[in-house]
Write a protein that holds these residues in place. Sequence first.
Motif, PDB file in Angstrom:
ATOM      1  N   PHE A  52     -11.469 -30.419  24.686  1.00  0.00           N
ATOM      2  CA  PHE A  52     -11.638 -31.004  23.356  1.00  0.00           C
ATOM      3  C   PHE A  52     -13.109 -30.951  22.935  1.00  0.00           C
ATOM      4  O   PHE A  52     -13.422 -30.665  21.785  1.00  0.00           O
ATOM      5  N   GLN A  53     -13.993 -31.265  23.871  1.00  0.00           N
ATOM      6  CA  GLN A  53     -15.405 -31.526  23.562  1.00  0.00           C
ATOM      7  C   GLN A  53     -16.226 -30.255  23.354  1.00  0.00           C
ATOM      8  O   GLN A  53     -17.160 -30.245  22.553  1.00  0.00           O
ATOM      9  N   ASN A  54     -15.905 -29.211  24.076  1.00  0.00           N
ATOM     10  CA  ASN A  54     -16.628 -27.943  23.929  1.00  0.00           C
ATOM     11  C   ASN A  54     -15.649 -26.793  24.174  1.00  0.00           C
ATOM     12  O   ASN A  54     -15.698 -26.125  25.210  1.00  0.00           O
ATOM     13  N   PRO A  55     -14.739 -26.557  23.219  1.00  0.00           N
ATOM     14  CA  PRO A  55     -13.690 -25.558  23.448  1.00  0.00           C
ATOM     15  C   PRO A  55     -14.222 -24.156  23.678  1.00  0.00           C
ATOM     16  O   PRO A  55     -13.639 -23.394  24.453  1.00  0.00           O
ATOM     17  N   ALA A  56     -15.314 -23.787  23.019  1.00  0.00           N
ATOM     18  CA  ALA A  56     -15.840 -22.430  23.179  1.00  0.00           C
ATOM     19  C   ALA A  56     -16.326 -22.189  24.606  1.00  0.00           C
ATOM     20  O   ALA A  56     -16.015 -21.161  25.227  1.00  0.00           O
ATOM     21  N   PRO A  66      -9.070 -21.965  51.169  1.00  0.00           N
ATOM     22  CA  PRO A  66      -9.786 -20.764  51.608  1.00  0.00           C
ATOM     23  C   PRO A  66     -10.190 -19.880  50.428  1.00  0.00           C
ATOM     24  O   PRO A  66      -9.362 -19.527  49.588  1.00  0.00           O
ATOM     25  N   GLY A  67     -11.477 -19.549  50.364  1.00  0.00           N
ATOM     26  CA  GLY A  67     -11.970 -18.650  49.334  1.00  0.00           C
ATOM     27  C   GLY A  67     -12.164 -19.264  47.968  1.00  0.00           C
ATOM     28  O   GLY A  67     -12.572 -18.563  47.030  1.00  0.00           O
ATOM     29  N   ALA A  68     -11.887 -20.550  47.804  1.00  0.00           N
ATOM     30  CA  ALA A  68     -12.018 -21.186  46.490  1.00  0.00           C
ATOM     31  C   ALA A  68     -13.482 -21.325  46.094  1.00  0.00           C
ATOM     32  O   ALA A  68     -14.376 -21.376  46.938  1.00  0.00           O
ATOM     33  N   THR A  69     -13.715 -21.397  44.788  1.00  0.00           N
ATOM     34  CA  THR A  69     -15.052 -21.557  44.225  1.00  0.00           C
ATOM     35  C   THR A  69     -15.082 -22.819  43.392  1.00  0.00           C
ATOM     36  O   THR A  69     -14.079 -23.185  42.769  1.00  0.00           O
ATOM     37  N   LEU A  70     -16.235 -23.472  43.339  1.00  0.00           N
ATOM     38  CA  LEU A  70     -16.406 -24.685  42.538  1.00  0.00           C
ATOM     39  C   LEU A  70     -17.278 -24.376  41.333  1.00  0.00           C
ATOM     40  O   LEU A  70     -18.347 -23.782  41.457  1.00  0.00           O
ATOM     41  N   LEU A  71     -16.819 -24.792  40.159  1.00  0.00           N
ATOM     42  CA  LEU A  71     -17.580 -24.663  38.917  1.00  0.00           C
ATOM     43  C   LEU A  71     -17.741 -26.043  38.295  1.00  0.00           C
ATOM     44  O   LEU A  71     -16.757 -26.779  38.153  1.00  0.00           O
ATOM     45  N   THR A  72     -18.969 -26.403  37.912  1.00  0.00           N
ATOM     46  CA  THR A  72     -19.215 -27.660  37.206  1.00  0.00           C
ATOM     47  C   THR A  72     -19.552 -27.358  35.757  1.00  0.00           C
ATOM     48  O   THR A  72     -20.469 -26.590  35.458  1.00  0.00           O
ATOM     49  N   LEU A  73     -18.780 -27.939  34.848  1.00  0.00           N
ATOM     50  CA  LEU A  73     -19.018 -27.789  33.413  1.00  0.00           C
ATOM     51  C   LEU A  73     -19.995 -28.869  32.968  1.00  0.00           C
ATOM     52  O   LEU A  73     -19.735 -30.061  33.144  1.00  0.00           O
ATOM     53  N   GLU A  74     -21.106 -28.466  32.376  1.00  0.00           N
ATOM     54  CA  GLU A  74     -22.168 -29.400  32.008  1.00  0.00           C
ATOM     55  C   GLU A  74     -21.914 -30.050  30.646  1.00  0.00           C
ATOM     56  O   GLU A  74     -21.306 -29.454  29.755  1.00  0.00           O
ATOM     57  N   ASP A  75     -22.391 -31.287  30.523  1.00  0.00           N
ATOM     58  CA  ASP A  75     -22.411 -32.019  29.252  1.00  0.00           C
ATOM     59  C   ASP A  75     -21.030 -32.301  28.676  1.00  0.00           C
ATOM     60  O   ASP A  75     -20.882 -32.485  27.463  1.00  0.00           O
ATOM     61  N   VAL A  76     -20.008 -32.334  29.523  1.00  0.00           N
ATOM     62  CA  VAL A  76     -18.652 -32.666  29.080  1.00  0.00           C
ATOM     63  C   VAL A  76     -18.020 -33.616  30.097  1.00  0.00           C
ATOM     64  O   VAL A  76     -18.512 -33.778  31.213  1.00  0.00           O
ATOM     65  N   SER A  77     -16.901 -34.205  29.692  1.00  0.00           N
ATOM     66  CA  SER A  77     -16.212 -35.153  30.555  1.00  0.00           C
ATOM     67  C   SER A  77     -14.843 -34.598  30.958  1.00  0.00           C
ATOM     68  O   SER A  77     -14.609 -33.388  30.897  1.00  0.00           O
ATOM     69  N   HIS A  78     -13.960 -35.476  31.338  1.00  0.00           N
ATOM     70  CA  HIS A  78     -12.589 -35.105  31.698  1.00  0.00           C
ATOM     71  C   HIS A  78     -11.925 -34.303  30.584  1.00  0.00           C
ATOM     72  O   HIS A  78     -11.013 -33.524  30.833  1.00  0.00           O
ATOM     73  N   PHE A  79     -12.410 -34.487  29.366  1.00  0.00           N
ATOM     74  CA  PHE A  79     -11.773 -33.925  28.169  1.00  0.00           C
ATOM     75  C   PHE A  79     -12.559 -32.730  27.627  1.00  0.00           C
ATOM     76  O   PHE A  79     -12.744 -32.565  26.424  1.00  0.00           O
ATOM     77  N   ALA A  80     -13.013 -31.885  28.522  1.00  0.00           N
ATOM     78  CA  ALA A  80     -13.916 -30.784  28.184  1.00  0.00           C
ATOM     79  C   ALA A  80     -13.327 -29.826  27.165  1.00  0.00           C
ATOM     80  O   ALA A  80     -14.043 -29.278  26.324  1.00  0.00           O
ATOM     81  N   MET A 134     -19.047 -38.321  25.344  1.00  0.00           N
ATOM     82  CA  MET A 134     -18.737 -39.722  25.034  1.00  0.00           C
ATOM     83  C   MET A 134     -17.687 -39.875  23.942  1.00  0.00           C
ATOM     84  O   MET A 134     -17.399 -40.985  23.493  1.00  0.00           O
ATOM     85  N   SER A 135     -17.101 -38.780  23.470  1.00  0.00           N
ATOM     86  CA  SER A 135     -16.060 -38.862  22.450  1.00  0.00           C
ATOM     87  C   SER A 135     -15.046 -37.753  22.665  1.00  0.00           C
ATOM     88  O   SER A 135     -15.275 -36.815  23.433  1.00  0.00           O
ATOM     89  N   ILE A 136     -13.920 -37.849  21.970  1.00  0.00           N
ATOM     90  CA  ILE A 136     -12.851 -36.865  22.099  1.00  0.00           C
ATOM     91  C   ILE A 136     -12.483 -36.379  20.703  1.00  0.00           C
ATOM     92  O   ILE A 136     -11.734 -37.047  19.987  1.00  0.00           O
ATOM     93  N   PRO A 137     -12.993 -35.223  20.286  1.00  0.00           N
ATOM     94  CA  PRO A 137     -12.620 -34.695  18.971  1.00  0.00           C
ATOM     95  C   PRO A 137     -11.132 -34.351  18.908  1.00  0.00           C
ATOM     96  O   PRO A 137     -10.518 -33.980  19.906  1.00  0.00           O
ATOM     97  N   VAL A 138     -10.557 -34.461  17.734  1.00  0.00           N
ATOM     98  CA  VAL A 138      -9.171 -34.053  17.535  1.00  0.00           C
ATOM     99  C   VAL A 138      -9.117 -32.526  17.528  1.00  0.00           C
ATOM    100  O   VAL A 138      -9.892 -31.886  16.819  1.00  0.00           O
ATOM    101  N   PRO A 139      -8.238 -31.912  18.316  1.00  0.00           N
ATOM    102  CA  PRO A 139      -8.186 -30.444  18.335  1.00  0.00           C
ATOM    103  C   PRO A 139      -7.648 -29.903  17.016  1.00  0.00           C
ATOM    104  O   PRO A 139      -6.951 -30.615  16.274  1.00  0.00           O
TER     105      PRO A 139
END
Length: 281
Positions: free
Chosen positions: A264-268, A248-262, A24-29
């Motif tokens: 910024f929000q969880n860089p590690a 073809p051959g692509a994989t899908l990964l969902t990053l949890e607890d972050v938004s479009h700005f992942a 819900m927020s965007i930290p400054v990098p």
Amino acid sequence: MFKILTTIATIGFASSAFAEDAWMSIPVPPAMPDAAEAGQADVNGISMYYATYGNADDTPILLIHGGLAHADIWAGQVADLSTDYRVIVADTRGHGRSTNDGSAYSIELLATDYLSLLDSLNVEEVHLVGWSDGANIGYEISKTAPDRLASHFGHAGNVTLAGVDPAVETNEVFGGYVGMMAGDYAKMSPTPDGFEAFVGGISEMWFSDKADGLKLIETITVPTLVVQSEYDEAILAEHSAAIAEAIPGATLLTLEDVSHFAMFQNPATYTAAIRDWLNAQ
């Protein structure tokens, strides 16, 4: 479109101060680390800012930012990845410290710019990490110059207009991002008073018709990880799933607890996902 975005920018900054959840927020990098090389490259009729970090001999990583942003949003990732990779960042045409020559923005043109930049740096192949418009540029390069990509980590991209959540136009967090980028643009750009026209041009690109996008990516052969954020304000989860299904051959990964700005929000966690992907190649 610009009036809508600038209105919600003010609301977004006000509300983010009270947000409790990371998405819900965007930290400054943080500040970028010292570059091994930085400068302006003359490519495709523009002056394109670039910087490189690290000196590893393996295939470099090219990080491509999203619309309205600039290379420095990758600070958290660059500091980590450059310890054992050569990392390349740049400001996309008209963004940050890069110029535009008056050309209309299109993903095809931006992809050509990045290929020309790689040529100027004598880089034959990269692992591309693209966010938002950066992911879209990655999909374009995957189609037109697959030999230049060892892999593509494509986060929050869309290959059809139908993949964009209409609610983004009034979303407060996305509005906060626009406001943040407006401030950065005024500090970085060679045309510091041109943000309104800049957003107008980028918005035309964002809302152009891409009706056949899913069909066109069916020929991609580049190893691709399609990355979706759990709380993405702009890209529909079902669209990312459709991209992963189409390539073809692509994989899908969902990053949890972050938004479009992942990033910024969880860089590690974001950087760890990049590393996991690269280690699997």
